[in-house]
Design an enzyme around this catalytic site. Structure first.
Site, PDB file in Angstrom:
ATOM      1  N   LYS A 145     -26.503 -51.178  63.863  1.00  0.00           N
ATOM      2  CA  LYS A 145     -25.660 -50.785  65.549  1.00  0.00           C
ATOM      3  C   LYS A 145     -24.524 -51.233  65.349  1.00  0.00           C
ATOM      4  O   LYS A 145     -23.485 -50.387  65.670  1.00  0.00           O
ATOM      5  CB  LYS A 145     -26.746 -51.155  66.653  1.00  0.00           C
ATOM      6  CG  LYS A 145     -26.412 -50.655  67.860  1.00  0.00           C
ATOM      7  CD  LYS A 145     -26.943 -51.244  69.096  1.00  0.00           C
ATOM      8  CE  LYS A 145     -28.371 -50.866  69.060  1.00  0.00           C
ATOM      9  NZ  LYS A 145     -29.161 -51.110  70.186  1.00  0.00           N
ATOM     10  N   HIS A 180     -61.776 -58.841  50.116  1.00  0.00           N
ATOM     11  CA  HIS A 180     -62.009 -59.683  49.058  1.00  0.00           C
ATOM     12  C   HIS A 180     -60.897 -60.881  49.031  1.00  0.00           C
ATOM     13  O   HIS A 180     -60.675 -61.611  48.149  1.00  0.00           O
ATOM     14  CB  HIS A 180     -61.836 -59.060  47.829  1.00  0.00           C
ATOM     15  CG  HIS A 180     -62.842 -57.915  47.908  1.00  0.00           C
ATOM     16  ND1 HIS A 180     -64.071 -58.389  46.966  1.00  0.00           N
ATOM     17  CD2 HIS A 180     -62.907 -56.641  47.863  1.00  0.00           C
ATOM     18  CE1 HIS A 180     -64.870 -57.224  46.819  1.00  0.00           C
ATOM     19  NE2 HIS A 180     -64.174 -56.367  47.419  1.00  0.00           N
ATOM     20  N   LYS A 198     -29.078 -67.485  64.236  1.00  0.00           N
ATOM     21  CA  LYS A 198     -28.121 -66.965  63.709  1.00  0.00           C
ATOM     22  C   LYS A 198     -26.677 -67.772  64.060  1.00  0.00           C
ATOM     23  O   LYS A 198     -25.919 -67.866  63.003  1.00  0.00           O
ATOM     24  CB  LYS A 198     -27.922 -65.634  64.342  1.00  0.00           C
ATOM     25  CG  LYS A 198     -28.846 -64.608  64.021  1.00  0.00           C
ATOM     26  CD  LYS A 198     -28.422 -63.390  65.007  1.00  0.00           C
ATOM     27  CE  LYS A 198     -29.658 -62.361  64.455  1.00  0.00           C
ATOM     28  NZ  LYS A 198     -29.228 -60.739  65.054  1.00  0.00           N
ATOM     29  N   GLU A 201     -42.075 -60.170  68.422  1.00  0.00           N
ATOM     30  CA  GLU A 201     -40.437 -60.004  68.785  1.00  0.00           C
ATOM     31  C   GLU A 201     -40.590 -59.656  70.248  1.00  0.00           C
ATOM     32  O   GLU A 201     -39.625 -60.151  70.918  1.00  0.00           O
ATOM     33  CB  GLU A 201     -39.738 -59.404  68.044  1.00  0.00           C
ATOM     34  CG  GLU A 201     -38.223 -59.557  68.403  1.00  0.00           C
ATOM     35  CD  GLU A 201     -37.177 -58.978  67.219  1.00  0.00           C
ATOM     36  OE1 GLU A 201     -37.026 -59.795  66.112  1.00  0.00           O
ATOM     37  OE2 GLU A 201     -36.932 -57.674  67.140  1.00  0.00           O
ATOM     38  N   GLU A 210     -26.534 -60.183  57.448  1.00  0.00           N
ATOM     39  CA  GLU A 210     -27.219 -59.807  56.063  1.00  0.00           C
ATOM     40  C   GLU A 210     -27.101 -58.587  55.702  1.00  0.00           C
ATOM     41  O   GLU A 210     -26.741 -58.050  54.410  1.00  0.00           O
ATOM     42  CB  GLU A 210     -28.737 -60.106  56.544  1.00  0.00           C
ATOM     43  CG  GLU A 210     -29.340 -61.250  56.867  1.00  0.00           C
ATOM     44  CD  GLU A 210     -29.282 -61.725  58.352  1.00  0.00           C
ATOM     45  OE1 GLU A 210     -30.003 -62.444  58.635  1.00  0.00           O
ATOM     46  OE2 GLU A 210     -28.630 -60.866  59.210  1.00  0.00           O
ATOM     47  N   GLY A 239     -34.114 -52.083  68.359  1.00  0.00           N
ATOM     48  CA  GLY A 239     -34.191 -51.986  66.811  1.00  0.00           C
ATOM     49  C   GLY A 239     -35.468 -51.794  66.571  1.00  0.00           C
ATOM     50  O   GLY A 239     -36.043 -50.700  65.940  1.00  0.00           O
ATOM     51  N   ARG A 240     -36.649 -52.523  67.039  1.00  0.00           N
ATOM     52  CA  ARG A 240     -37.856 -52.268  66.826  1.00  0.00           C
ATOM     53  C   ARG A 240     -38.549 -51.061  67.226  1.00  0.00           C
ATOM     54  O   ARG A 240     -39.817 -50.888  67.017  1.00  0.00           O
ATOM     55  CB  ARG A 240     -38.609 -53.373  67.036  1.00  0.00           C
ATOM     56  CG  ARG A 240     -38.695 -54.040  68.437  1.00  0.00           C
ATOM     57  CD  ARG A 240     -39.211 -55.398  68.918  1.00  0.00           C
ATOM     58  NE  ARG A 240     -39.305 -55.887  70.047  1.00  0.00           N
ATOM     59  CZ  ARG A 240     -38.142 -56.293  70.636  1.00  0.00           C
ATOM     60  NH1 ARG A 240     -36.999 -56.634  70.018  1.00  0.00           N
ATOM     61  NH2 ARG A 240     -38.180 -56.842  72.050  1.00  0.00           N
TER      62      ARG A 240
END
Length: 562
Positions: free
Chosen positions: A211, A389, A509, A358, A217, A272-273
């Site tokens: 954005k 399993h 951050k 979050e 990153e 964002g999510r």
């Protein structure tokens, strides 16, 4: 007069009533609840546009559900739903709307934010995305050397990665087989190296999703990809034909070398999510095509309409939220498992992990007070039957109560029918076994040796929700994502927290920026952290000074030894 401070949820009479119901049902088994109510399965089943929720295998009865719905009304869930759809600034700590529902509104709908109907702008971006995706898919867009694009690499992190990669995998059967779509998120250099391995740079398009276009990153990975592209094609001008951006920062996008006409925007009222159906989903649209992308947004919209209009007692996201609160706050269940019986939904638990944890991983309420009750659960899961399993042993016979959502489909996307029959046989068997178990008397009657009877008995009363749809397709995926979005929002309202900020990620951050500078200084920095962190930084700097490229057969120099 409106109360100045919202009453904490645990101080409401409805909370006390739920505590009484918890005591009343203590020791009451699901076997008994089903025996006493022959119509229980139909009473606790709800269908919405082809998606079915069976919540009968929960430790509830009609009185519990009535009390939970009363709590929802008392905390104003119905009013907060309407406030979200009206574009009010319900994200109070950031003073903005949480209007992701506008992203899937129909063209003729209205959603007004700060005096503007934003729906036309949303569809303008979607139209631009559709035109661009069509150019890529048809081969009309050519790279710097005149070749068509065969590879699309999405570079983002968090909500700029998890949504698109989850949906691309979920809908991979609907993807163009001539396109190779990959995703890079981790700043670990191995991520981008493995993602780009074997790709011809002259046939590769990079979609950089940030954005602000400052996410460390994402920009680190984007710069690495840019360098590799320019080295391979021999000219900086190649960036214009091989990079596009999803961002709001035109200045930084232009500085990177991307033409702003190839920048797709979104807005600060989209978290964002909550953004996979926005421009953040450009890579997904390229993969599955504009028509399938539109079908996915239709599924979102169908669930949005239901969430806004259905009474709380018959509202699927609200019911899931209330049942989750029942276990989280009255049964001491600290985790929640998402168990999709579809390989294509392998990343769905991870996507919901971010969405839920979050959003509702908060310990301060909207009034700035420490919360008095447990908020969001730890969300995890894996697809069936693989999970059977791995960790189902704990679900059946462990000491933790783990409520589970089982997600299955009546028809396979592909593959032999007998495979799907076996898959769904396991699906139905697991929810039955978790609910009803196997008593010691039943085990003994089967002729099991007496000393093994305790080991082979199952207590049951392990709660599950069953979500069942016809087939996994774009519409159904949209329904499922919107269902869980609204569930998480509802739980945030119930607990009195803001589900739309994420201040908890900021401190790490800030410290990472500081430590990165310290790692790259020529001279050792003055100790500025705790003793442990100072020691670890010093150890890393020493190792970095001696760093060599790994030998082909591997090396042992990476061991963290003093």
């Amino acid at each position: 007069m409106m109360e100045l401070l919202q009453t904490p949820v645990d101080q409401r009479p409805q909370w006390a009533a739920l505590a009484e119901h918890r005591a009343r049902l203590d020791g009451v088994s699901l076997r008994r609840l089903f025996a006493e109510n022959p119509g229980r399965a139909s009473e606790f089943t709800l269908g919405v546009d082809g998606l079915l929720l069976d919540y009968s295998k929960n430790l509830i009865d009609a009185e519990v559900m009535g009390a939970l719905v009363d709590l929802a009304y008392a905390t104003g869930v119905h009013r907060r739903i309407e406030a979200m759809f009206e574009g009010e600034r319900i994200n109070t700590t950031e003073d903005r709307a949480a209007a992701h529902v506008a992203l899937r509104a129909a063209r003729d709908q209205r959603m007004v934010i700060d005096g503007e109907n934003v729906v036309p702008r949303v569809h303008h971006v979607l139209d631009e995305m559709g035109a661009f995706a069509t150019r890529i898919r048809s081969g009309a867009w050519l790279g710097y050397t005149g070749k068509a694009i065969k590879n699309v690499v999405n570079i983002g992190i968090g909500g700029s990665d998890l949504g698109p990669v989850m949906a691309a995998e979920a809908l991979s059967a609907y993807s163009d087989p001539g396109l190779n779509v990959r995703f890079v998120s981790n700043v670990d250099g191995s991520d981008i190296v493995s993602a780009l391995r074997g790709l011809d740079q002259s046939e590769t398009l990079y979609v950089v999703v940030s954005k602000t276009f400052t996410t460390v990153e994402t920009l680190t990975n984007a710069r690495t990809a840019r360098r590799l592209l320019v080295d391979a094609l021999g000219n900086e001008d190649a960036v214009r034909r091989h990079f596009v951006a999803v961002s709001t920062n035109a200045k930084q996008v232009r500085h990177f070398g991307i033409e702003t006409e190839n920048m797709f925007g979104f807005w600060d009222w989209v978290g964002g999510r909550y953004s996979v159906e926005s421009a953040v989903g450009l890579s997904l649209m390229i993969a599955i095509g504009p028509e399938n992308f539109a079908s996915m947004t239709d599924g979102f919209r169908a669930m949005d309409t239901h969430f806004r209009e259905a009474p709380l007692a018959h509202n699927m996201p609200v019911l899931l939220a209330l049942i989750g609160l029942w276990y989280n706050n009255f049964h001491d269940a600290q985790t929640h498992a998402i168990l999709p019986y579809s390989t294509y939904l392998a990343r769905f638990p991870a996507y919901l992990q971010q969405l839920d944890m979050e959003s509702n991983g908060k310990s301060v309420d909207t009034e700035g007070r420490l919360v008095r009750v447990r908020t969001g659960p730890v969300v995890w899961g894996e697809p069936g039957t693989n999970g059977q399993h791995a960790f189902y042993q704990l679900l059946h016979q462990g000491t933790h109560l783990v409520p589970c959502d089982f997600i299955g489909f009546l028809r396979p996307v592909d593959g032999p029918d007998e495979h799907h029959d076996l898959l769904m046989a396991n699906f139905f068997a697991q929810t039955e076994a978790l609910a009803f178990g196997r008593s010691e008397e039943e085990v003994a009657a089967a002729g099991v040796r007496a000393d093994l009877v305790p080991h082979r008995s199952f207590a049951g009363d392990r709660p599950t929700n069953t979500l069942l749809a016809g087939r996994l397709n774009p519409f159904v995926l949209g329904q499922l994502v919107a269902l869980y979005e609204h569930k998480v929002f509802t739980q945030g309202v119930l607990w009195g927290i803001n589900s739309f900020d994420q201040w908890g990620v900021e401190l790490g951050k800030v410290l990472a920026h500081r430590i990165f500078d310290e790692l790259s200084q020529d001279e050792p920095p003055a100790p500025g952290h705790d003793e442990s962190t100072n020691s670890l930084v010093s150890m890393y700097r020493t190792a970095a000074a001696r760093r060599v490229r790994p030998r082909p057969g591997g090396d042992r120099d990476g061991a963290a030894v003093r």
